[in-house]
Design an enzyme around this catalytic site. Structure first.
Site, PDB file in Angstrom:
ATOM      1  CD  GLU A 142      -3.150   0.663   2.166  1.00 55.78           C
ATOM      2  OE1 GLU A 142      -3.262  -0.484   2.627  1.00 55.78           O
ATOM      3  OE2 GLU A 142      -3.886   1.605   2.476  1.00 55.78           O
ATOM      4  CD  GLU A 202     -11.471  -8.344   4.173  1.00 54.60           C
ATOM      5  OE1 GLU A 202     -11.086  -7.236   3.828  1.00 54.60           O
ATOM      6  OE2 GLU A 202     -10.908  -8.989   5.079  1.00 54.60           O
ATOM      7  CB  CYS A 238      -6.918  -2.245   6.570  1.00 51.97           C
ATOM      8  SG  CYS A 238      -5.289  -1.855   5.956  1.00 51.97           S
ATOM      9  CD  GLU A 243     -14.220 -10.141  -4.532  1.00 51.57           C
ATOM     10  OE1 GLU A 243     -15.220 -10.900  -4.582  1.00 51.57           O
ATOM     11  OE2 GLU A 243     -14.270  -8.988  -4.065  1.00 51.57           O
ATOM     12  CB  SER A 250      -5.197   1.151  -1.056  1.00 53.76           C
ATOM     13  OG  SER A 250      -4.230   0.156  -1.258  1.00 53.76           O
ATOM     14  CE  LYS A 264     -10.277  -7.418   8.567  1.00 49.79           C
ATOM     15  NZ  LYS A 264      -9.596  -7.028   7.307  1.00 49.79           N
ATOM     16  CD  GLU A 277      -2.642   1.131  -4.418  1.00 48.93           C
ATOM     17  OE1 GLU A 277      -2.675   0.459  -3.377  1.00 48.93           O
ATOM     18  OE2 GLU A 277      -3.637   1.364  -5.127  1.00 48.93           O
ATOM     19  CB  CYS A 295      -9.005  -3.221  14.757  1.00 51.89           C
ATOM     20  SG  CYS A 295      -8.701  -2.681  13.086  1.00 51.89           S
TER      21      CYS A 295
END
Lengths: 426, 106
Positions: free
Chosen positions: A143, A237, A175, A242, A195, A234, A146, A400
């Protein structure tokens, strides 16, 4: 398809959080913690969740005075079965925020840092350790690189290798799955700003089933990856269809042992789920011996561990971006301006890009607690007058460490939001 | 006499000035208690968040290496397997694309 699953892809868990109608008193406390207004029902009537608006963050769950919201998916028994099956290597991907919270479930003081004991308890249960902080460091490499690429493209007109497309500024962190879902369901115009780096959990899954086959000497389909997260989103996620990149990788290579498609992260346990798993296996974390991680997949730095705090991803990224751009380490390493519980924090760093030998000023912002703080920041970006280049967003207040999967510590103060305005003079 | 039936004598309840101030003071104190309690709750309700935050910063401070690019395990990962950040294999394994989910609504 029914109306309920419009914003979910086939295969995803269609809503991780639901409300138990026999426990709900209709007190509206949850509504003040919901970032998207997904909770329906009048004051006094039983509430329900609109899964299409829901981000799966479970802030309602940890703040409900009656314990009415619950998680629709529970993988504890499935994981125990896999732990007992010796043909599988079960990799536990431990998020940073778990190590300062799980002690609470075993009678230790709030905020106790128990990394060693947690490793010990997990090894006793049969896990291999894959510290998510290791992939947090990996996330910073990806990241951060990037961001440097996007910034140099915007400032100096630098082109990507092989004419690759370079995203716009500001770059948002990716994230937090609840934040990603928020962008995908409410602000799709901002998708190019996110990102492209996966979250540390998904990187961990992909690395475990590719590079991990060398580390543990197992076939990819005999590695069972368990995310251990402070987070309920999560779970959703990990179920995104994909995220089968390890399977695609092995198929592409023509490796043996591909078989049926498998996810990068097979299943996710929250911090509370892991406590329950330990208790079922009669493991008392508080009295467990300290252990170390064992393989290089558990080696992490201080930058990786602060991901669990609001401002942590930004601080870690700045430490690395500064060193890459200037060729020197940031001094001091602590970046205090992005720490603390203020809703929107901002800072500016002036540094010299050694490649172009020019001074640049990087403007960064950190947002947490989507419910109250995200709207003005997003509106600025959409209007094209955002002063920032890099923005960290975490859904939960505090980051978190206060995620929806953590031990519940509300102290019964969830009604305060309604009362505090009466005491506005304070 | 008829009127006597309705004659009314005031109850001999006497409060001195001192007693009145005392009682008034107690009533005000009792009314103030919930204010103090709410204020205490409001200031302490983030304590557990701050305690966990501190725990992670302590983990950072005691770490031998505190920057991601100096993690030897990360360097070894890129050397043995991953190539370099944003390289071909990184794009394949460590990056992703996002989906516009508003299309399902309307």
């Amino acid at each position: 398809m029914s109306r309920a699953v419009k914003t979910y892809q086939r295969g995803e868990i269609p809503g991780v959080i639901a409300i138990n109608s026999s426990l709900c008193k209709g007190c509206d406390a949850c509504k003040r913690h919901c970032p998207t207004g997904a909770i329906q029902g009048m004051f006094g009537a039983v509430h329900s969740i609109d899964v299409d608006r829901c981000l799966n963050c479970a802030q309602c769950l940890i703040n409900c005075p009656f314990g009415a919201p619950y998680e629709t998916s529970d993988a504890v028994d499935g994981v125990i079965a896999k732990l007992k099956d010796r043909s599988f290597t079960v990799a536990g991907i431990i998020a940073p925020a778990v190590r300062v919270a799980i002690g609470e479930d075993f009678g230790m003081p709030v905020g106790s840092l128990v990394t060693g004991k947690l490793y010990g308890a997990m090894k006793k249960a049969g896990f291999e350790i894959l510290d998510n902080n290791f992939t947090a460091d990996l996330t910073i490499m990806e990241e951060g690189s990037e961001f440097i690429q996007r910034a140099r493209h915007a400032v100096f007109g630098e082109q990507g290798e092989h004419g690759a497309e370079i995203g716009p500024l500001p770059q948002f962190t990716s994230c937090c799955p609840a934040w990603v879902r928020f962008v995908e369901t409410q602000y799709p115009a901002l998708i190019p700003n996110l990102s492209s780096a996966k979250s540390p959990q998904q990187m961990a899954g992909a690395v475990a089933k590719t590079y991990g086959t060398k580390v543990w000497g197992k076939e990819a389909n005999k590695i069972y990856t368990v995310g251990i997260m402070p987070c309920t989103a999560k779970k959703w996620e990990a179920s995104r269809p994909e995220f089968k990149s390890a399977y695609e990788y092995h198929k592409h290579k023509g490796n043996t042992g591909t078989g049926t498609p498998y996810l990068d992260v097979d299943v996710v346990l929250t911090t509370r789920d892991l406590s329950r798993l330990f208790k079922k296996l009669n493991i008392n974390l508080a009295t467990e011996k300290e252990a170390d991680g064992g393989t290089l997949l558990s080696e992490y730095t201080g930058a990786g561990t602060i991901f669990g705090n609001t401002g942590g991803v930004m601080e870690a990224a700045l430490r690395t971006a500064y060193a890459v751009l200037t060729g020197e380490e940031l001094k001091p390493l602590e970046f205090k301006k992005v720490r603390g519980l203020k809703g929107v924090k901002s800072a500016a760093v002036t540094l010299k890009d050694s490649k172009y030998n020019k001074e640049v000023t990087v403007q960064v912002a950190v947002v947490h607690g989507l419910a109250e703080n995200i709207a003005p920041v997003v509106d600025e970006v959409l209007a094209g007058r955002s002063p920032y280049h890099f923005i960290e967003v975490m859904n939960c207040p505090g980051g978190c460490i206060n995620g929806g999967g953590q031990p519940i510590q509300g102290g019964g103060s969830s009604w305060l939001g309604a009362v505090l305005p009466w005491f506005a003079w304070k | 006499m008829e009127n006597n039936e309705y004659q009314y004598t005031e109850s001999p309840f006497n409060v001195s000035r001192r007693q009145f101030i005392t009682i008034g003071g107690i009533v005000v104190a009792l009314l103030a208690l919930p204010v103090v309690w709410v204020k205490y709750l409001a200031t302490s309700r983030n304590d557990y968040i701050l305690a966990r935050t501190k725990g992670l910063y302590r983990d950072d401070e005691k770490a031998k290496i505190r920057v991601s690019h100096a993690n030897p395990a990360v360097a070894q990962y890129y050397k043995d397997f991953g190539g370099k950040p944003l390289g071909g294999l990184s794009e394949e394994l460590l990056h992703t694309k996002y989906i516009n989910r508003t299309k399902g609504l309307s």
